[in-house]
Design a protein around this motif. Sequence first.
Motif, PDB file in Angstrom:
ATOM      1  N   LYS A  89       0.864  -1.180   0.000  1.00  0.00           N
ATOM      2  CA  LYS A  89       0.000   0.000   0.000  1.00  0.00           C
ATOM      3  C   LYS A  89       0.892   1.218   0.000  1.00  0.00           C
ATOM      4  O   LYS A  89       1.872   1.267   0.733  1.00  0.00           O
ATOM      5  CB  LYS A  89      -0.896   0.026   1.235  1.00  0.00           C
ATOM      6  CG  LYS A  89      -1.902  -1.089   1.294  1.00  0.00           C
ATOM      7  CD  LYS A  89      -2.823  -0.910   2.473  1.00  0.00           C
ATOM      8  CE  LYS A  89      -3.874  -2.017   2.462  1.00  0.00           C
ATOM      9  NZ  LYS A  89      -5.013  -1.694   3.290  1.00  0.00           N
ATOM     10  N   TYR A  90       0.555   2.173  -0.823  1.00  0.00           N
ATOM     11  CA  TYR A  90       1.277   3.436  -0.859  1.00  0.00           C
ATOM     12  C   TYR A  90       0.401   4.468  -0.174  1.00  0.00           C
ATOM     13  O   TYR A  90      -0.761   4.644  -0.535  1.00  0.00           O
ATOM     14  CB  TYR A  90       1.583   3.838  -2.303  1.00  0.00           C
ATOM     15  CG  TYR A  90       2.479   2.826  -2.982  1.00  0.00           C
ATOM     16  CD1 TYR A  90       3.861   2.929  -2.867  1.00  0.00           C
ATOM     17  CD2 TYR A  90       1.949   1.754  -3.691  1.00  0.00           C
ATOM     18  CE1 TYR A  90       4.684   1.981  -3.461  1.00  0.00           C
ATOM     19  CE2 TYR A  90       2.767   0.809  -4.288  1.00  0.00           C
ATOM     20  CZ  TYR A  90       4.136   0.932  -4.177  1.00  0.00           C
ATOM     21  OH  TYR A  90       4.953   0.001  -4.752  1.00  0.00           O
TER      22      TYR A  90
ATOM     23  N   GLU B  49      -4.191   9.301   7.762  1.00  0.00           N
ATOM     24  CA  GLU B  49      -4.449   8.431   8.911  1.00  0.00           C
ATOM     25  C   GLU B  49      -4.774   7.045   8.393  1.00  0.00           C
ATOM     26  O   GLU B  49      -5.705   6.878   7.613  1.00  0.00           O
ATOM     27  CB  GLU B  49      -5.622   8.968   9.731  1.00  0.00           C
ATOM     28  CG  GLU B  49      -5.905   8.166  10.971  1.00  0.00           C
ATOM     29  CD  GLU B  49      -7.023   8.759  11.797  1.00  0.00           C
ATOM     30  OE1 GLU B  49      -8.122   8.178  11.760  1.00  0.00           O
ATOM     31  OE2 GLU B  49      -6.808   9.797  12.452  1.00  0.00           O
ATOM     32  N   ILE B  50      -4.006   6.053   8.822  1.00  0.00           N
ATOM     33  CA  ILE B  50      -4.251   4.693   8.331  1.00  0.00           C
ATOM     34  C   ILE B  50      -4.980   3.824   9.353  1.00  0.00           C
ATOM     35  O   ILE B  50      -5.551   2.816   8.983  1.00  0.00           O
ATOM     36  CB  ILE B  50      -2.953   4.000   7.861  1.00  0.00           C
ATOM     37  CG1 ILE B  50      -1.951   3.846   8.995  1.00  0.00           C
ATOM     38  CG2 ILE B  50      -2.338   4.750   6.688  1.00  0.00           C
ATOM     39  CD1 ILE B  50      -0.767   2.968   8.656  1.00  0.00           C
TER      40      ILE B  50
ATOM     41  N   ILE C 131      -1.415  -5.547   9.159  1.00  0.00           N
ATOM     42  CA  ILE C 131      -0.319  -5.040   9.972  1.00  0.00           C
ATOM     43  C   ILE C 131       0.646  -4.285   9.063  1.00  0.00           C
ATOM     44  O   ILE C 131       1.194  -4.862   8.121  1.00  0.00           O
ATOM     45  CB  ILE C 131       0.411  -6.196  10.686  1.00  0.00           C
ATOM     46  CG1 ILE C 131      -0.563  -6.922  11.613  1.00  0.00           C
ATOM     47  CG2 ILE C 131       1.617  -5.679  11.451  1.00  0.00           C
ATOM     48  CD1 ILE C 131       0.001  -8.161  12.239  1.00  0.00           C
ATOM     49  N   PRO C 132       0.858  -3.005   9.344  1.00  0.00           N
ATOM     50  CA  PRO C 132       1.787  -2.238   8.505  1.00  0.00           C
ATOM     51  C   PRO C 132       3.236  -2.626   8.777  1.00  0.00           C
ATOM     52  O   PRO C 132       3.660  -2.704   9.927  1.00  0.00           O
ATOM     53  CB  PRO C 132       1.531  -0.786   8.918  1.00  0.00           C
ATOM     54  CG  PRO C 132       1.015  -0.881  10.321  1.00  0.00           C
ATOM     55  CD  PRO C 132       0.268  -2.179  10.398  1.00  0.00           C
ATOM     56  N   ILE C 133       3.960  -2.920   7.727  1.00  0.00           N
ATOM     57  CA  ILE C 133       5.404  -3.129   7.790  1.00  0.00           C
ATOM     58  C   ILE C 133       5.999  -2.113   6.825  1.00  0.00           C
ATOM     59  O   ILE C 133       5.717  -2.153   5.627  1.00  0.00           O
ATOM     60  CB  ILE C 133       5.807  -4.557   7.387  1.00  0.00           C
ATOM     61  CG1 ILE C 133       5.142  -5.582   8.317  1.00  0.00           C
ATOM     62  CG2 ILE C 133       7.335  -4.711   7.405  1.00  0.00           C
ATOM     63  CD1 ILE C 133       5.353  -7.017   7.908  1.00  0.00           C
ATOM     64  N   VAL C 134       6.773  -1.199   7.336  1.00  0.00           N
ATOM     65  CA  VAL C 134       7.295  -0.098   6.516  1.00  0.00           C
ATOM     66  C   VAL C 134       8.422  -0.595   5.631  1.00  0.00           C
ATOM     67  O   VAL C 134       9.383  -1.203   6.105  1.00  0.00           O
ATOM     68  CB  VAL C 134       7.784   1.058   7.410  1.00  0.00           C
ATOM     69  CG1 VAL C 134       8.394   2.171   6.564  1.00  0.00           C
ATOM     70  CG2 VAL C 134       6.628   1.600   8.241  1.00  0.00           C
ATOM     71  N   ARG C 135       8.272  -0.340   4.344  1.00  0.00           N
ATOM     72  CA  ARG C 135       9.319  -0.708   3.387  1.00  0.00           C
ATOM     73  C   ARG C 135      10.175   0.512   3.065  1.00  0.00           C
ATOM     74  O   ARG C 135      11.390   0.412   2.918  1.00  0.00           O
ATOM     75  CB  ARG C 135       8.694  -1.267   2.119  1.00  0.00           C
ATOM     76  CG  ARG C 135       9.728  -1.714   1.113  1.00  0.00           C
ATOM     77  CD  ARG C 135       9.094  -2.510   0.027  1.00  0.00           C
ATOM     78  NE  ARG C 135       9.637  -3.870   0.173  1.00  0.00           N
ATOM     79  CZ  ARG C 135       9.198  -4.899  -0.470  1.00  0.00           C
ATOM     80  NH1 ARG C 135       8.183  -4.787  -1.269  1.00  0.00           N
ATOM     81  NH2 ARG C 135       9.748  -6.071  -0.313  1.00  0.00           N
TER      82      ARG C 135
ATOM     83  N   CYS D  13       4.531  -2.195  13.857  1.00  0.00           N
ATOM     84  CA  CYS D  13       4.004  -1.764  15.155  1.00  0.00           C
ATOM     85  C   CYS D  13       3.833  -2.979  16.046  1.00  0.00           C
ATOM     86  O   CYS D  13       3.074  -3.901  15.710  1.00  0.00           O
ATOM     87  CB  CYS D  13       2.684  -1.046  14.953  1.00  0.00           C
ATOM     88  SG  CYS D  13       1.917  -0.528  16.495  1.00  0.00           S
ATOM     89  N   ALA D  14       4.481  -2.983  17.183  1.00  0.00           N
ATOM     90  CA  ALA D  14       4.425  -4.133  18.089  1.00  0.00           C
ATOM     91  C   ALA D  14       3.025  -4.356  18.636  1.00  0.00           C
ATOM     92  O   ALA D  14       2.651  -5.489  18.923  1.00  0.00           O
ATOM     93  CB  ALA D  14       5.405  -3.929  19.245  1.00  0.00           C
ATOM     94  N   THR D  15       2.226  -3.313  18.768  1.00  0.00           N
ATOM     95  CA  THR D  15       0.889  -3.483  19.339  1.00  0.00           C
ATOM     96  C   THR D  15      -0.129  -3.989  18.341  1.00  0.00           C
ATOM     97  O   THR D  15      -1.185  -4.464  18.717  1.00  0.00           O
ATOM     98  CB  THR D  15       0.370  -2.174  19.969  1.00  0.00           C
ATOM     99  OG1 THR D  15       0.323  -1.159  18.967  1.00  0.00           O
ATOM    100  CG2 THR D  15       1.253  -1.740  21.115  1.00  0.00           C
ATOM    101  N   SER D  16       0.163  -3.881  17.046  1.00  0.00           N
ATOM    102  CA  SER D  16      -0.794  -4.414  16.063  1.00  0.00           C
ATOM    103  C   SER D  16      -0.442  -5.844  15.733  1.00  0.00           C
ATOM    104  O   SER D  16      -1.218  -6.603  15.275  1.00  0.00           O
ATOM    105  CB  SER D  16      -0.808  -3.565  14.792  1.00  0.00           C
ATOM    106  OG  SER D  16       0.432  -3.553  14.149  1.00  0.00           O
TER     107      SER D  16
END
Length: 70
Positions: free
Chosen positions: A18-19, A25-26, A36-40, A67-70
């Motif tokens: 996803k871009y 706000e996501i 779960i967002p993983i930043v590339r 994010c550890a909480t997600s």
Amino acid sequence: MFNEAALQQAFDQVAVQKYVKADTEIMAVGDTITWIPIVRKGSLRILAQDGEGRERYLYHILPGETCATS
């Protein structure tokens, strides 16, 4: 993102890219977490809002992190 080629290949097969434009706000408090967002590339800024509506910076998620909480 991964040092091991097989792990990177497995990740690429299941990950959905996803871009997101800056200042988008996501996720919001109370949202059901369906991904779960993983930043590339780039970073995500994590904020919290108090009962009076004031935002407070918590942390950044940087490339290769999630994010550890997600």
